[in-house]
Design an enzyme around this catalytic site. Sequence first.
Site, short mmCIF file in Angstrom:
data_model
loop_
_atom_site.label_atom_id
_atom_site.label_comp_id
_atom_site.label_asym_id
_atom_site.label_seq_id
_atom_site.Cartn_x
_atom_site.Cartn_y
_atom_site.Cartn_z
N ARG A 39 -42.63 30.82 -39.42
CA ARG A 39 -42.93 30.76 -37.99
C ARG A 39 -41.65 30.39 -37.25
NH1 ARG A 39 -46.82 33.27 -38.79
NH2 ARG A 39 -49.00 32.75 -38.41
N GLU A 60 -41.98 35.09 -28.79
CA GLU A 60 -42.28 36.45 -29.23
C GLU A 60 -43.07 37.16 -28.14
OE1 GLU A 60 -44.20 36.32 -33.08
OE2 GLU A 60 -42.49 35.32 -33.99
N HIS A 63 -41.78 40.42 -36.25
CA HIS A 63 -42.96 39.79 -36.87
C HIS A 63 -43.81 40.82 -37.64
CE1 HIS A 63 -45.62 35.99 -36.55
NE2 HIS A 63 -45.82 36.62 -37.70
P1 NAP Z 1 -49.29 28.23 -48.30
O1 NAP Z 1 -49.73 28.81 -49.61
O2 NAP Z 1 -50.14 27.21 -47.64
O3 NAP Z 1 -47.79 27.68 -48.50
C1 NAP Z 1 -47.17 26.78 -47.65
C2 NAP Z 1 -46.48 25.72 -48.49
O4 NAP Z 1 -45.72 24.86 -47.63
C3 NAP Z 1 -47.48 24.85 -49.25
O5 NAP Z 1 -47.04 24.61 -50.56
C4 NAP Z 1 -47.49 23.58 -48.40
O6 NAP Z 1 -47.88 22.43 -49.13
C5 NAP Z 1 -46.05 23.51 -47.98
N1 NAP Z 1 -45.84 22.61 -46.85
C6 NAP Z 1 -46.68 22.30 -45.83
N2 NAP Z 1 -46.11 21.41 -45.00
C7 NAP Z 1 -44.89 21.13 -45.50
C8 NAP Z 1 -43.85 20.28 -45.12
N3 NAP Z 1 -43.94 19.51 -44.02
N4 NAP Z 1 -42.73 20.22 -45.88
C9 NAP Z 1 -42.63 20.97 -47.00
N5 NAP Z 1 -43.59 21.80 -47.43
C10 NAP Z 1 -44.71 21.90 -46.69
O7 NAP Z 1 -49.11 29.40 -47.21
P2 NAP Z 1 -48.58 30.89 -47.44
O8 NAP Z 1 -49.73 31.79 -47.58
O9 NAP Z 1 -47.51 30.87 -48.47
O10 NAP Z 1 -47.96 31.14 -45.99
C11 NAP Z 1 -46.90 30.35 -45.51
C12 NAP Z 1 -46.66 30.57 -44.05
O11 NAP Z 1 -46.07 31.86 -43.86
C13 NAP Z 1 -47.92 30.63 -43.18
O12 NAP Z 1 -48.36 29.35 -42.80
C14 NAP Z 1 -47.52 31.47 -42.01
O13 NAP Z 1 -47.10 30.65 -40.94
C15 NAP Z 1 -46.35 32.28 -42.54
N6 NAP Z 1 -46.67 33.72 -42.58
C16 NAP Z 1 -45.91 34.59 -41.87
C17 NAP Z 1 -46.21 35.93 -41.90
C18 NAP Z 1 -45.39 36.93 -41.15
O14 NAP Z 1 -45.93 37.93 -40.71
N7 NAP Z 1 -44.11 36.72 -41.01
C19 NAP Z 1 -47.30 36.40 -42.64
C20 NAP Z 1 -48.03 35.47 -43.38
C21 NAP Z 1 -47.71 34.14 -43.34
P3 NAP Z 1 -49.45 21.98 -49.05
O15 NAP Z 1 -50.22 23.12 -49.62
O16 NAP Z 1 -49.51 20.75 -49.86
O17 NAP Z 1 -49.75 21.78 -47.58
#
Ligand code: NAP
Length: 337
Positions: A243, A272, A291
């Site tokens: 993000r 955005e 994005h």
């Molecule tokens: P995820 O599986 O929840 O992975 C996020 C990781 O970050 C988790 O291991 C989480 O730990 C960790 N985390 C949370 N807060 C943190 C902090 N303060 N410091 C360090 N690590 C932290 O999510 P995902 O499916 O991989 O997606 C990740 C992010 O990518 C989404 O939230 C979204 O914003 C972004 N995204 C972007 C697009 C795009 O189009 N560019 C598409 C999809 C997703 P915990 O599980 O313990 O909280």
Amino acid sequence: MQKPKLYVTREIFEDILKKLEQYYEIEVWDKYYPPPYEVLLEKAKQADALLTMLTDRIDANLLQQAKKLRIVAQMAVGFDNIDINTATKLGVYVTNTPGVLTEAVAELTWALILAVARRIVEADHFVRWGEWSRTKTGWHPLMMLGAELKGKVLGIIGLGRIGSRVAEIAVKGFGMKVIYYDVVRREDLEKQLGIEYRDLDTLLQEADIVSIHVPLTKETYHMINEEKLRKMKKGAILINTARGKVVDTEALIKALREGWIAGAGLDVFEEEPLPPHHPLTAFKNVVLVPHIGSATYETRHAMAELVAENLIAFYEGRVPPTLVNKDVVKVRPPGFK
Ligand code: NAP
């Protein structure tokens, strides 16, 4: 019973809408841009269910005024645009689409890493706009040199679904060393992939490429600020497909202008769409995409299918498969009765 009203904030696949029509009376916002907040608010007041995108602000004001609203089914894994606490208090179910977009975002992350490291966009412009021919360069041993990935260090911030897939590709595909920072240690993945944990500052000091995969939360807002950017290697590349607000844009511009880092690949921005002539557009060593992390046919369809599964489960009185605010079941059972 009358069908509950579902307001869909962008056009989605026809087959998914057809499926949902069996359960819901549907209205779709059919413009290319998102519904303005005032429109969204008016529609939400009449709706029993919303199918939303990350561009829709579902704040406390909207949730409080939308008296009939029972479910917000978001077509994204991130849900930083939704006031989850207020939704839970009001008994509004919030769902997202985790998992199905992991591969697409991981692949786009790699597209950006390769594009920046091998100067793909710059090189394309060099050919396209006639510079290659004008300069009669042909093949030159020092032309368009970039960075090789094998043996380099990739630093992953947030080793969740997407972060761990990016790490796996780095290890298995490119022979890179991977270090990661996360709130939780993932010893299973450390063993499985041969990757190592670092605190954030150490990761920034050691990594040749830093890739961000944390959700946007109060804790991660401007997590990569001036102080953190100054810790990165001079030759390092920053990639953000998470993000925009996780990175302080002003600080990033300063870092690029003053050469603290070597380049950046960005899919997400604090603002955005990115306005034309934004300072970021001036850097040759920055690759910008709008994005499109999850923008593959396969993934967008799978996301829409998962949204539909959530909405149908809720209609049938079942807990939706990817419910975000799990505590909401204590406030109100699923369904429209
Ligand atoms: P995820 O599986 O929840 O992975 C996020 C990781 O970050 C988790 O291991 C989480 O730990 C960790 N985390 C949370 N807060 C943190 C902090 N303060 N410091 C360090 N690590 C932290 O999510 P995902 O499916 O991989 O997606 C990740 C992010 O990518 C989404 O939230 C979204 O914003 C972004 N995204 C972007 C697009 C795009 O189009 N560019 C598409 C999809 C997703 P915990 O599980 O313990 O909280």
